[in-house]
Write a protein that holds these residues in place. Sequence first.
Motif, short mmCIF file in Angstrom:
data_model
loop_
_atom_site.label_atom_id
_atom_site.label_comp_id
_atom_site.label_asym_id
_atom_site.label_seq_id
_atom_site.Cartn_x
_atom_site.Cartn_y
_atom_site.Cartn_z
N LEU A 100 -38.10 -31.19 -32.80
CA LEU A 100 -37.98 -32.39 -31.96
C LEU A 100 -36.61 -32.47 -31.31
CD1 LEU A 100 -39.79 -35.07 -34.15
CD2 LEU A 100 -40.60 -34.06 -32.01
N ILE A 101 -35.58 -32.03 -32.03
CA ILE A 101 -34.24 -32.02 -31.44
C ILE A 101 -34.18 -31.01 -30.29
CG2 ILE A 101 -31.81 -31.45 -31.88
CD1 ILE A 101 -32.23 -32.52 -34.72
N LEU A 102 -34.81 -29.85 -30.47
CA LEU A 102 -34.78 -28.81 -29.43
C LEU A 102 -35.54 -29.25 -28.19
CD1 LEU A 102 -35.24 -25.56 -31.51
CD2 LEU A 102 -33.19 -26.33 -30.33
N VAL A 103 -36.54 -30.11 -28.35
CA VAL A 103 -37.28 -30.62 -27.19
C VAL A 103 -36.34 -31.35 -26.24
CG1 VAL A 103 -39.00 -32.31 -26.47
CG2 VAL A 103 -39.51 -30.73 -28.31
N ARG A 104 -35.35 -32.05 -26.80
CA ARG A 104 -34.41 -32.82 -25.97
C ARG A 104 -33.23 -31.97 -25.49
NH1 ARG A 104 -31.47 -34.43 -22.94
NH2 ARG A 104 -30.48 -36.45 -22.69
N TYR A 105 -32.66 -31.18 -26.38
CA TYR A 105 -31.46 -30.42 -26.04
C TYR A 105 -31.82 -28.95 -25.85
CZ TYR A 105 -29.10 -34.64 -27.57
OH TYR A 105 -28.68 -35.93 -27.69
#
Length: 674
Positions: free
Chosen positions: A135-140
């Motif tokens: 989920l973090i990689l989806v944003r950054y």
Amino acid sequence: MFPKEQQKLLRFASASFALIVALISAAVLALWHLKTAEFVANHYWIFDMQHTAALLFLLCSVGLIVAASGHKRAVAVLGGFVGLVAGAILLEYITGHDFGIDQLLLVDDVHADATHPGRLAPNTALAFLFTGLSLILVRYVFRQSPHFCFAVADLTGFAVFALGAHAIGGYLGSFEQAYAWVTDTRMSIHTAVSNMCMGISLLTLSWASQDRKIALFPLWIPFVICFVALQITLVSPPGIVTSVIYIPLILSSLWFTNPLTVFVFALIATFFVTLRYFLLPLEMMTEEILVNRVLTTFVIWFVAVLIYWKRNFDLKLLRSEQYLQAIVENTMEGLIVVNHKGIICKTNPACNRIFGYEDNELIGQSVNVLMLSPYCEDHDQYIDNYLKTGVRKVIGSGREVAGLRKDGSEFPMEIGVCEMKIEEERFFSGILRDITVRKLAEEELLRSNTELERFAYVAAHDLQEPLRIIIKSMEFLHEDFGETIGEGGLRYVDNSSKAAKRMRALIGDLLEYSRLGKQSHRFKKIPVRECLDVALENLHEVTQSHNAEIVIEGDFPEIDGSSVQVVRLFQNLIGNGLKYCEKDRPPQIRISVEDHGGVAVFCVEDNGIGIDEKYIEQIFIPFKRLHTVQAYPGSGIGLSVCKRIVEMHHGKLWVESEVGRGSRFFFTLDVEHP
């Protein structure tokens, strides 16, 4: 499927699987808060999904639904929170400490007899850790290395799916170690299903963030392969080398556009091959089983590396093809490829536009449909002759021909043809351009030049007679009325006479300059040395009066040209060397020639006053003078005439000079006229 359509479908799939997880987790959360002793006794299995797990599932599913709609900023915050909680739970297992988060929101009285009531199973906590990271990689997104970023996102999504599939396999095969990594904490069956759905949602969201086609086959295939491989691993005897089970999963990466996908599948396979060993009973962890797992891992990574090298090579080749294709498609010049039979195999949009055809309409037709007679017959004859004898006439060179458009209209075009071989088959490529505008401009320029030359000739010729009368009148005035008008009047008469004579000389030079363009058709084979001798004979008196030294070096060739013009060329250049000399230094003139592969390079060198570098370009301008008439008499057109003579003989004229040390005038003449 185009990328935008694919992205829309993938976002819908991500939101749909996230919604399934949300419904399951919301139902479990509601039951945890509404439970009764009787309900728990009859449906104990429902509460195998811990309250914390249901809450984290709900947060993750909401985050995925929000991310699928395009709002990704809040998703990173949810991902960080989920990953932090899951990491803390894993640290509890590793360190043996209780951080007090197991029953922080709700006391677990259903599993009161467990070692750690309310605590997530370690495989469930690991799945949430991967989910939070994804989920973090989806944003950054890593802008510098998008392939790596998407590979990590794909890895975490597949890991979550595989953990759930592994647990489901354990339930189906009654292999408890697959879903229960410790004795009294296990991943429930609905937790496993939720993890599988969560993994699919994470993967499809990652794929939807990419602006290109993800794979060249249906995306559900690797999920099925992964699930089947996990089930076979669980039911296979531990001593069997199971690497072949994961090879189809590794091979499926060949159809993914990201070359790092193969390492995602290899890591998933390695993780479960290794996990299968550590989940065995202690008495079964033999050396043979360990060697089995090491060999399995080696085979998996050996195949993965080979595939990665192959995918990188394919991508480089694809990029090269796309690069060349973009050049071909966007070039302003027409490009056409025909085989040895004259059949058109390829055209670019510019070629279709020039001839007025639609895309691919010319493919399969004879190239003769684009040419008029006799160019059709000439083309066929050239190609046949080249294929039989290997003698090139039009291959590797350019020429002008008449083109034929689809509507039957004719137009001038310029085409260059070259040969290429592909797998021993001969093809001929042609680069062509419509030169209609250029031809019209050339015709207009030729017409203007012709009119200008005619005007210059007529004007100069018509001025000759009035000037002759003026000069004669000045002479009569001087002879008959010299005593009457006095010394002052005679001075005016002499100045007028000199000015008229100088104008007559200028007009004569102008007439000669205008006649040069009309003499090119008189070219014939001439010996250059004879022309030089004539020029030197014409300058004999001037040479003697200046006490000049003339040196001739080299073997002078024969050329196609005008002997009159070549004599004038040498006469002007040598005459300048005699004229522009130092007063206290006798002129030294050296005329030499060198052969440079069919092109004769002549040099006329003097030891005169030289030319300042900043005036080098100006000396070839008609009537441009660097000195006064009193210092060095002349009209200032001599070098312009030389330049035009050389250009009419398809040569080039240039000068190298140093003030005070002299000049070297070079010019080229073709030994064989093209």
